[in-house]
Design a protein around this motif. Structure first.
Motif, PDB file in Angstrom:
ATOM      1  N   MET A   1      -5.237  -7.897  -8.360  1.00  0.00           N
ATOM      2  CA  MET A   1      -5.296  -8.673  -7.103  1.00  0.00           C
ATOM      3  C   MET A   1      -4.231  -8.140  -6.126  1.00  0.00           C
ATOM      4  O   MET A   1      -3.043  -8.152  -6.439  1.00  0.00           O
ATOM      5  N   PRO A   2      -4.633  -7.600  -4.956  1.00  0.00           N
ATOM      6  CA  PRO A   2      -3.631  -7.032  -4.052  1.00  0.00           C
ATOM      7  C   PRO A   2      -2.660  -8.080  -3.517  1.00  0.00           C
ATOM      8  O   PRO A   2      -3.043  -9.227  -3.287  1.00  0.00           O
ATOM      9  N   GLY A   3      -1.401  -7.684  -3.341  1.00  0.00           N
ATOM     10  CA  GLY A   3      -0.407  -8.576  -2.747  1.00  0.00           C
ATOM     11  C   GLY A   3      -0.391  -8.356  -1.246  1.00  0.00           C
ATOM     12  O   GLY A   3      -1.428  -8.062  -0.639  1.00  0.00           O
ATOM     13  N   ILE A   4       0.810  -8.461  -0.631  1.00  0.00           N
ATOM     14  CA  ILE A   4       0.890  -8.289   0.823  1.00  0.00           C
ATOM     15  C   ILE A   4       0.458  -6.868   1.198  1.00  0.00           C
ATOM     16  O   ILE A   4      -0.229  -6.644   2.185  1.00  0.00           O
ATOM     17  N   VAL A   5       0.884  -5.902   0.369  1.00  0.00           N
ATOM     18  CA  VAL A   5       0.475  -4.520   0.629  1.00  0.00           C
ATOM     19  C   VAL A   5      -0.709  -4.181  -0.267  1.00  0.00           C
ATOM     20  O   VAL A   5      -0.651  -4.360  -1.479  1.00  0.00           O
ATOM     21  N   ASN A   6      -1.773  -3.716   0.329  1.00  0.00           N
ATOM     22  CA  ASN A   6      -2.921  -3.273  -0.462  1.00  0.00           C
ATOM     23  C   ASN A   6      -2.804  -1.741  -0.612  1.00  0.00           C
ATOM     24  O   ASN A   6      -3.176  -0.976   0.272  1.00  0.00           O
ATOM     25  N   TRP A   7      -2.229  -1.317  -1.750  1.00  0.00           N
ATOM     26  CA  TRP A   7      -1.898   0.099  -1.942  1.00  0.00           C
ATOM     27  C   TRP A   7      -3.136   0.984  -1.939  1.00  0.00           C
ATOM     28  O   TRP A   7      -3.101   2.114  -1.451  1.00  0.00           O
ATOM     29  N   ASP A   8      -4.189   0.465  -2.501  1.00  0.00           N
ATOM     30  CA  ASP A   8      -5.439   1.216  -2.578  1.00  0.00           C
ATOM     31  C   ASP A   8      -5.970   1.529  -1.161  1.00  0.00           C
ATOM     32  O   ASP A   8      -6.346   2.655  -0.842  1.00  0.00           O
ATOM     33  N   GLU A   9      -5.961   0.509  -0.304  1.00  0.00           N
ATOM     34  CA  GLU A   9      -6.447   0.685   1.072  1.00  0.00           C
ATOM     35  C   GLU A   9      -5.491   1.561   1.872  1.00  0.00           C
ATOM     36  O   GLU A   9      -5.905   2.345   2.731  1.00  0.00           O
ATOM     37  N   LEU A  10      -4.199   1.416   1.577  1.00  0.00           N
ATOM     38  CA  LEU A  10      -3.192   2.216   2.270  1.00  0.00           C
ATOM     39  C   LEU A  10      -3.410   3.699   1.979  1.00  0.00           C
ATOM     40  O   LEU A  10      -3.321   4.550   2.865  1.00  0.00           O
ATOM     41  N   TRP A  11      -3.728   4.004   0.717  1.00  0.00           N
ATOM     42  CA  TRP A  11      -4.017   5.403   0.332  1.00  0.00           C
ATOM     43  C   TRP A  11      -5.206   5.926   1.137  1.00  0.00           C
ATOM     44  O   TRP A  11      -5.178   7.021   1.689  1.00  0.00           O
ATOM     45  N   LYS A  12      -6.258   5.099   1.210  1.00  0.00           N
ATOM     46  CA  LYS A  12      -7.461   5.560   1.947  1.00  0.00           C
ATOM     47  C   LYS A  12      -7.113   5.782   3.419  1.00  0.00           C
ATOM     48  O   LYS A  12      -7.529   6.764   4.021  1.00  0.00           O
ATOM     49  N   GLY A 137      -6.762  14.801  -5.338  1.00  0.00           N
ATOM     50  CA  GLY A 137      -7.495  14.821  -4.080  1.00  0.00           C
ATOM     51  C   GLY A 137      -8.677  13.875  -4.174  1.00  0.00           C
ATOM     52  O   GLY A 137      -9.825  14.309  -4.283  1.00  0.00           O
ATOM     53  N   VAL A 138      -8.371  12.603  -4.146  1.00  0.00           N
ATOM     54  CA  VAL A 138      -9.419  11.575  -4.293  1.00  0.00           C
ATOM     55  C   VAL A 138      -9.162  10.466  -3.277  1.00  0.00           C
ATOM     56  O   VAL A 138      -8.012  10.210  -2.921  1.00  0.00           O
ATOM     57  N   TYR A 139     -10.228   9.835  -2.837  1.00  0.00           N
ATOM     58  CA  TYR A 139     -10.060   8.708  -1.914  1.00  0.00           C
ATOM     59  C   TYR A 139      -9.972   7.395  -2.680  1.00  0.00           C
ATOM     60  O   TYR A 139      -9.306   6.464  -2.270  1.00  0.00           O
ATOM     61  N   GLU A 140     -10.671   7.331  -3.821  1.00  0.00           N
ATOM     62  CA  GLU A 140     -10.655   6.101  -4.638  1.00  0.00           C
ATOM     63  C   GLU A 140      -9.533   6.238  -5.665  1.00  0.00           C
ATOM     64  O   GLU A 140      -9.760   6.603  -6.816  1.00  0.00           O
ATOM     65  N   LEU A 141      -8.317   5.939  -5.220  1.00  0.00           N
ATOM     66  CA  LEU A 141      -7.158   6.205  -6.077  1.00  0.00           C
ATOM     67  C   LEU A 141      -7.142   5.302  -7.315  1.00  0.00           C
ATOM     68  O   LEU A 141      -6.845   5.746  -8.423  1.00  0.00           O
ATOM     69  N   ILE A 192       1.122   5.712  -5.447  1.00  0.00           N
ATOM     70  CA  ILE A 192       0.616   5.830  -6.824  1.00  0.00           C
ATOM     71  C   ILE A 192       1.403   4.901  -7.752  1.00  0.00           C
ATOM     72  O   ILE A 192       0.824   4.134  -8.533  1.00  0.00           O
ATOM     73  N   TYR A 193       2.719   4.938  -7.637  1.00  0.00           N
ATOM     74  CA  TYR A 193       3.577   4.145  -8.524  1.00  0.00           C
ATOM     75  C   TYR A 193       3.287   2.646  -8.353  1.00  0.00           C
ATOM     76  O   TYR A 193       3.150   1.897  -9.319  1.00  0.00           O
ATOM     77  N   ASN A 194       3.164   2.217  -7.110  1.00  0.00           N
ATOM     78  CA  ASN A 194       2.944   0.795  -6.841  1.00  0.00           C
ATOM     79  C   ASN A 194       1.538   0.347  -7.215  1.00  0.00           C
ATOM     80  O   ASN A 194       1.343  -0.766  -7.708  1.00  0.00           O
ATOM     81  N   LEU A 195       0.578   1.236  -6.992  1.00  0.00           N
ATOM     82  CA  LEU A 195      -0.791   0.861  -7.362  1.00  0.00           C
ATOM     83  C   LEU A 195      -0.901   0.747  -8.883  1.00  0.00           C
ATOM     84  O   LEU A 195      -1.543  -0.176  -9.408  1.00  0.00           O
ATOM     85  N   LEU A 196      -0.237   1.663  -9.586  1.00  0.00           N
ATOM     86  CA  LEU A 196      -0.234   1.561 -11.057  1.00  0.00           C
ATOM     87  C   LEU A 196       0.328   0.208 -11.485  1.00  0.00           C
ATOM     88  O   LEU A 196      -0.239  -0.475 -12.354  1.00  0.00           O
ATOM     89  N   ALA A 197       1.431  -0.196 -10.864  1.00  0.00           N
ATOM     90  CA  ALA A 197       2.056  -1.474 -11.236  1.00  0.00           C
ATOM     91  C   ALA A 197       1.087  -2.626 -10.971  1.00  0.00           C
ATOM     92  O   ALA A 197       0.938  -3.547 -11.788  1.00  0.00           O
ATOM     93  N   GLU A 198       0.387  -2.535  -9.828  1.00  0.00           N
ATOM     94  CA  GLU A 198      -0.592  -3.576  -9.498  1.00  0.00           C
ATOM     95  C   GLU A 198      -1.713  -3.621 -10.543  1.00  0.00           C
ATOM     96  O   GLU A 198      -2.299  -4.665 -10.808  1.00  0.00           O
ATOM     97  N   MET A 199      -1.981  -2.458 -11.159  1.00  0.00           N
ATOM     98  CA  MET A 199      -3.024  -2.383 -12.186  1.00  0.00           C
ATOM     99  C   MET A 199      -2.480  -2.785 -13.559  1.00  0.00           C
ATOM    100  O   MET A 199      -3.186  -2.680 -14.571  1.00  0.00           O
ATOM    101  N   GLY A 200      -1.199  -3.166 -13.615  1.00  0.00           N
ATOM    102  CA  GLY A 200      -0.607  -3.569 -14.906  1.00  0.00           C
ATOM    103  C   GLY A 200      -0.065  -2.391 -15.694  1.00  0.00           C
ATOM    104  O   GLY A 200       0.204  -2.506 -16.887  1.00  0.00           O
ATOM    105  N   ILE A 201       0.091  -1.235 -15.038  1.00  0.00           N
ATOM    106  CA  ILE A 201       0.648  -0.057 -15.716  1.00  0.00           C
ATOM    107  C   ILE A 201       2.055   0.160 -15.162  1.00  0.00           C
ATOM    108  O   ILE A 201       2.222   0.577 -14.008  1.00  0.00           O
TER     109      ILE A 201
END
Ligand SMILES: C[S@@+](CC[C@H](N)C(=O)[O-])C[C@H]1O[C@@H](n2cnc3c(N)ncnc32)[C@H](O)[C@@H]1O
Length: 276
Positions: A1-12, A137-141, A192-201
């Motif tokens: 569940m994204p918090g204030i920052v949506n890392w996935d969307e930010l990457w895109k 080199g991916v858009y869907e991180l 990448i680091y923050n999105l991993l954390a959001e994914m529980g990694i």
């Protein structure tokens, strides 16, 4: 569940027009650059050896190298691990990898020409270790990271430059020539680091400073390599020569330049439990 920052969307958002100074069509970009890239990285094998040593590979382990390129890491990894699967979407890069395998008499690397996003998880077996080195080199991180995680039995590693400013003035010089294509965003390694954390990694992260010498027989050779590698327009050649001549110093074999960059190693272990 994204918090204030949506890392996935930010990457895109920060990559919607491509990756750094590369063409939006990454496959043809790397097909064109393959031979020169290979020549350049193979001059610095000691750097690859240091990276491979940091993986602590065991002789029975299998490795999946995502975006393996010309085998800068796959070749030395294959000498310590049981086998390596080298996946890359560029046929040109894999052709150089196969040539490097032949030159070193290596037979335990399997090459797969495919993009990471097109590979289905059930198309390939799990490997003990999964790595990616400057090759996401991916858009869907989120999907790309989840795939790395699910295909790793023991651990996963991402080597990545910490920002686009790789050294003393070169990126600024390049930007004079290359229009800034994307909205400025946080450095990729932070996303990448923050999105991993959001994914529980909850990954480890280590910063590494690299200092090395780039050697050429002459200013002419340096200029021609840089023009080709970085797609510098012909009318910018005098500027490039001036830039290079301020940095190149004479040495025993011609000229050389000290270069510096920072990279991050993001890594995680699967099922790591510490018991007291
Ligand atoms: C900068 S080179 C790095 C090669 C190698 N990992 C190394 O460290 O020398 C980037 C490579 O990643 C590959 N790559 C980038 N995005 C990819 C993707 N989505 N799927 C497969 N390969 C990819 C490119 O084709 C290229 O060969």
């Amino acid at each position: 569940m994204p918090g204030i920052v949506n890392w996935d969307e930010l990457w895109k958002a920060t990559h919607f027009r491509g990756f750094h100074h590369h063409d939006p069509d990454l496959i043809s970009y790397w097909d064109r650059k393959a031979e020169l890239f290979n020549r350049r990285v193979m001059r610095h094998r000691e750097r690859a050896e240091i990276q491979v040593a940091s993986l602590g590979l065991r002789s029975y382990e299998t490795v999946l190298d995502v975006g393996a390129g010309t085998g800068r890491l796959a070749i030395p990894m294959s000498k310590v691990a049981s086998s390596v699967t080298a996946l890359d979407q560029s046929g040109g890069m894999l052709a150089c990898l196969k040539e490097n395998m032949r030159a070193d008499g290596i037979e335990n690397i399997r090459c797969i020409q495919k993009s990471w996003q097109d590979l289905a998880v059930d198309e390939i077996e799990q490997h003990d270790v999964v790595i990616s080195s400057n090759s996401l080199g991916v858009y869907e991180l989120r999907e790309a990271l989840a795939k790395m995680d699910s295909l790793a039995k023991s651990r996963a590693y991402i080597f990545i430059f910490t920002d686009h400013k790789r050294d003393d003035g070169f990126s600024d010089f390049l930007r004079r020539d290359v229009a800034v294509k994307n909205a400025p965003g946080p450095a990729d390694y932070l996303v990448i680091y923050n999105l991993l954390a959001e994914m529980g990694i909850y990954a480890d992260i280590e910063m590494v400073d690299w200092l090395y010498k780039e050697r050429y027989s002459s200013l002419d050779e340096a200029a021609s390599e840089w023009m080709q590698m970085h797609d510098i327009a012909a009318d910018k050649e005098p500027d490039l020569r001036e830039f290079l001549s301020l940095r190149l110093v004479g040495d025993e074999s011609g000229v050389c330049m000290v270069r510096h960059y920072k990279s991050a190693t993001i890594s995680w272990r699967k099922g790591k439990l510490v018991r007291d």
